[in-house]
Structure formats: C-alpha cells, structure tokens
Design an enzyme around this catalytic site. Structure first.
Site, PDB file in Angstrom:
ATOM      1  N   ASN A  17      31.604  47.407  42.754  1.00 45.57           N
ATOM      2  CA  ASN A  17      31.405  47.453  44.209  1.00 45.57           C
ATOM      3  C   ASN A  17      32.762  47.270  44.867  1.00 45.57           C
ATOM      4  O   ASN A  17      33.278  46.150  44.947  1.00 45.57           O
ATOM      5  CB  ASN A  17      30.433  46.358  44.644  1.00 45.57           C
ATOM      6  CG  ASN A  17      30.150  46.373  46.139  1.00 45.57           C
ATOM      7  OD1 ASN A  17      30.732  47.153  46.885  1.00 45.57           O
ATOM      8  ND2 ASN A  17      29.279  45.491  46.588  1.00 45.57           N
ATOM      9  N   ARG A  24      28.399  51.136  43.421  1.00 45.39           N
ATOM     10  CA  ARG A  24      27.777  51.055  44.741  1.00 45.39           C
ATOM     11  C   ARG A  24      28.630  51.885  45.682  1.00 45.39           C
ATOM     12  O   ARG A  24      29.835  51.655  45.832  1.00 45.39           O
ATOM     13  CB  ARG A  24      27.723  49.617  45.252  1.00 45.39           C
ATOM     14  CG  ARG A  24      27.180  49.526  46.688  1.00 45.39           C
ATOM     15  CD  ARG A  24      27.243  48.111  47.242  1.00 45.39           C
ATOM     16  NE  ARG A  24      26.752  48.058  48.612  1.00 45.39           N
ATOM     17  CZ  ARG A  24      27.508  48.142  49.698  1.00 45.39           C
ATOM     18  NH1 ARG A  24      28.816  48.291  49.580  1.00 45.39           N
ATOM     19  NH2 ARG A  24      26.970  48.083  50.906  1.00 45.39           N
ATOM     20  N   HIS A  56      16.008  41.227  55.024  1.00 39.48           N
ATOM     21  CA  HIS A  56      17.286  40.848  54.412  1.00 39.48           C
ATOM     22  C   HIS A  56      18.112  40.102  55.457  1.00 39.48           C
ATOM     23  O   HIS A  56      18.652  40.705  56.392  1.00 39.48           O
ATOM     24  CB  HIS A  56      18.018  42.111  53.940  1.00 39.48           C
ATOM     25  CG  HIS A  56      19.338  41.867  53.293  1.00 39.48           C
ATOM     26  ND1 HIS A  56      19.570  42.099  51.952  1.00 39.48           N
ATOM     27  CD2 HIS A  56      20.520  41.407  53.790  1.00 39.48           C
ATOM     28  CE1 HIS A  56      20.822  41.806  51.670  1.00 39.48           C
ATOM     29  NE2 HIS A  56      21.429  41.389  52.771  1.00 39.48           N
ATOM     30  N   GLU A 115      16.427  33.724  51.808  1.00 43.55           N
ATOM     31  CA  GLU A 115      16.003  33.030  50.592  1.00 43.55           C
ATOM     32  C   GLU A 115      16.067  31.513  50.719  1.00 43.55           C
ATOM     33  O   GLU A 115      15.308  30.811  50.040  1.00 43.55           O
ATOM     34  CB  GLU A 115      16.882  33.460  49.418  1.00 43.55           C
ATOM     35  CG  GLU A 115      16.707  34.912  49.003  1.00 43.55           C
ATOM     36  CD  GLU A 115      17.701  35.328  47.938  1.00 43.55           C
ATOM     37  OE1 GLU A 115      18.157  34.448  47.177  1.00 43.55           O
ATOM     38  OE2 GLU A 115      18.035  36.531  47.873  1.00 43.55           O
ATOM     39  N   GLU A 122      21.123  43.029  43.815  1.00 41.32           N
ATOM     40  CA  GLU A 122      21.620  44.387  44.007  1.00 41.32           C
ATOM     41  C   GLU A 122      22.300  44.927  42.756  1.00 41.32           C
ATOM     42  O   GLU A 122      22.182  46.107  42.435  1.00 41.32           O
ATOM     43  CB  GLU A 122      22.576  44.428  45.200  1.00 41.32           C
ATOM     44  CG  GLU A 122      21.914  44.140  46.530  1.00 41.32           C
ATOM     45  CD  GLU A 122      22.886  44.152  47.685  1.00 41.32           C
ATOM     46  OE1 GLU A 122      23.264  45.255  48.118  1.00 41.32           O
ATOM     47  OE2 GLU A 122      23.262  43.065  48.152  1.00 41.32           O
TER      48      GLU A 122
END
Length: 405
Positions: free
Chosen positions: A7, A96, A213, A338, A390
């Site tokens: 990424n 990504r 998210h 979360e 991810e």
C-alpha cells in the site's frame, strides 16, 4: 501460498506478508517520510512460533523503489527478521490502488493496459495513484515473474446505480472529466460486508447491510444483496460524514461565500475543509479519545463535536435503511467504529422506530478485536462490531485472481 500486500501512500509504504494457507501474518512494516532527507522504517516479523521480532531504523528513502528494496531485505534476507528464504517464496503481490473510476469492478492482474488506466486516473487520485504506480513498477523489477494484482479502492463502489452516483450538475462534466460519486474505503467495506454475511449465516448475494467505517476518515456503504448501491464519499473523500479533519457534507456555496467574504483562494478553502474542519474545526482536536476526555471535564465544544459526529452517522443510517428497503444488519468498523462504545451508543439510540435496538450492556461489554453483536435479540436489524482487515481482503482477492489464471 505467501502473498505480499503493498500500500503506497504519497510518502509512505505499508506492507504485509500473509501465509494464505493459514491466513497468518508473517511480517508487516511501514516506511515513512519517503522523499525526505531522512525517513524511517519499522518492521515486525512473526516467524512461526518464534518470539515476535521488531526492528526500526532511520535512513533516506529517495523513492518508493528504495523503500521497497529495504523492506524486501527485512522480509527475505536479514537473518534476524526474514520470514522467507528467498524471493521465490512469495507467490503473488497484491497492490492497493486508489482509483480506477468505474473501469474495474474486480481485482485484475497488472499489465500494460492496467497501468495505463492507473495513470489515466492520476487526475482523480493525484496523491495516491502516482506513488502506487511507482510501487507497482518497482515490485515488477524486484520480484520478476511474480504475479502482480491491482485491488482498487473504488471497485466495490463501481456498482452504484447512475441515479445515486451522478451529481445534479451539467452531465458534460461527467463525460469530460469523470465528475461523479466514486467513494473510498472500498476494500474495507467489501471485507466487512462479506464478514457480516458470514456472521449472520446468509449467502453474501442474499445479504443487505450497512457498513459504517469510522476512523479519522469516515464513510458508509449501503449493500443490497451483496452489491454496493450507495456510498457516502464522493468524487473525493471530502463528501459525506463529518470526519477527523474533513467537513463532510456542506452547502457547496460556502466556497463562493468564503472566497467573497474572506478573500480565500480555492486552494485555501480546500485545505480548510480537508485539514482544518470536522472534529478538529469544532473543538480543536481530531482524536476521539482526546475529545471524550475533554467532554468528561465539561468541555462544551467537545460535547458538540461528538453530537454532530454521531448525528451525521445516524442521518446516513436512516437514508440507507430507506435505500435498501430491508436491511439485515449494520456493522461498525475501523478505529472509532470498533472501539468507541459511546459513539456507537449515541448513533444507535433513537433508531428503534426503524428497527435498530442496541443493547447497552452488550455494547459496553464488547471484546476488542472480536466480532460482537451489540443489538438486542429482538432487534429487527442486527448491529455488530466487525474488525476490518483490508490487507487480508487484498490478499484474498489477489489469490482469487491468480488462481483463476
């Protein structure tokens, strides 16, 4: 089968090597301040049952190619940190990639055409697409013959119908410049939506859910029968929810108002809305933990910021429940989603009339890092906390593409 996930950010490189036979992370790392006079690399390796090993060092990384070379040494050469004996032990590399417009709806093996598409969308992803293409080309040199797969952040949102994706401005701006809603955090939403289906015991193509998210950047998706039908972010990540430093939805005429009355340039206003607004703009802080601490001490602006943040999420939940015309579950994910019990409680309270009944004891008694149901058993719409992953989603999609070839 070992998959390396890369990424590349504008000045950073995140990497993770995953054994897809066990889904175990063998190592992970972060290279920061690429292009600066001095950068930093931090690496953790998890070689089997051995004790975790962590190393870090400061050195110059002139470009992403140099950063990847340094990471590769730690992955495959350094005797103290290596988790594979040779580059050939890496079966595939998943990248990504931020933007491909609506060209790709699935991950693809990278070839000349794919790289040309990534380059084409520099205009819509100027901070991310260029370094991600550099990272791809560096990986092709460093890992010759290893399949390279692009997993696009916009792919999950490419299914959004035109009536939800098109802005009510002259249509020529879409045909000429691609101005429409694309959405971001797509890989996270894709992973969480599939995990939600698994948790509630339904096939993904029969599952309708809302994925929430919430981190420093925030976005939401409406997923109907496994297909994304709406997302909160737009042409850029600025649209939608209130975020750490981004304003989210505002009256578009505020640009003209600030230019006229404050003498601000377009660049200054863009910086204001992206980096000085959101939670930070209201109370001076963008870390929700600091904001909660200030609330506890009676800080009224901190309290206002949290109320605004939660109200915006609640608004979108209501809108997406209407758009879905039937919803199995809502899933909270990412840093705030979360871990922040207060935010989840404030968002869900008062939604009983639309089928959302949160269980306060379950919400405040959740176990960090685990999938937890936080709604009552009689809630028509179930509510879950589902940790995102991810990197695993990128690796999984990479394997699926490579296996099909």
């Amino acid at each position: 089968m070992n998959v390396l996930v890369l990424n590349c950010g504008s000045s950073s490189l995140k990497y993770q090597l995953i054994d897809m036979n066990t889904q175990e992370v063998l190592c992970s790392g972060l290279v920061e301040r690429i292009g600066d006079p001095m950068g930093k690399i931090a690496h953790k390796s998890f070689p089997g049952s051995d004790k975790q090993k962590a190393v870090s060092s400061e050195e110059a990384f002139p470009d992403h190619g140099a950063a990847l070379k340094a990471a590769n040494v730690l992955i495959s050469s350094n005797p103290e940190t290596k988790v594979v004996s040779a580059v050939s032990d890496i079966a595939a590399i998943g990248h990504r990639v931020l933007h491909a417009g609506t060209v790709y709806r699935e991950p693809v093996v990278i070839d000349t055409d794919v790289k040309a598409t990534i380059r084409k969308f520099f205009i819509l992803g100027p901070l991310h697409n260029p370094p991600q293409l550099i990272g791809i080309e560096a990986a092709e040199v460093l890992y010759p013959g290893v399949p390279q797969v692009a997993v696009f952040d916009t792919a999950f949102h490419a299914t959004i119908p035109d009536y939800a994706a098109t802005y009510a401005i002259p249509y020529s701006y879409y045909t000429e410049l691609g101005v429409r809603r694309y959405g971001f955090h797509g890989t996270s939403h894709w992973y969480v939506a599939k995990k939600t289906a698994s948790v509630i015991g339904k096939p993904f193509d029969k599952t309708s859910c809302i994925t929430v998210h919430l981190g420093n950047g925030c976005s939401m998706d409406a997923v109907k029968n496994g297909v994304c039908v709406d997302t909160s972010m737009g042409l850029t990540p600025l649209q939608g929810l209130m975020m750490g430093t981004r304003s989210g939805d505002i009256d578009a005429s505020i640009y003209a108002f600030l230019a006229k009355n404050k003498g601000m340039s377009v660049e200054e206003i863009d910086n204001l809305l992206n980096k000085q607004s959101g939670l930070k703009g209201i109370c001076g802080m963008n870390d929700m933990r600091d904001i909660h601490a200030a609330r506890a001490k009676g800080d009224k602006m901190a309290q206002l910021a949290v109320e605004m943040f939660c109200y915006r999420v609640k608004q979108y939940i209501g809108a997406y429940l209407a758009a879905l015309d039937g919803c199995d579950a809502i899933a909270f994910t990412a840093g705030i989603g979360e871990n922040d019990t207060d935010v989840r409680q404030m968002v869900c309270e008062g939604l009983g009339s639309v089928g959302v009944k949160i269980d306060k004891d379950r919400n405040y008694g959740f176990k960090r890092g685990e999938v937890c149901k936080i709604s009552s058993d009689d809630s028509p719409v179930a509510v879950y906390v589902i940790p995102t992953n991810e990197e695993l989603e990128i690796a999984t999609q990479t394997v699926s593409v490579v296996a099909s070839k």
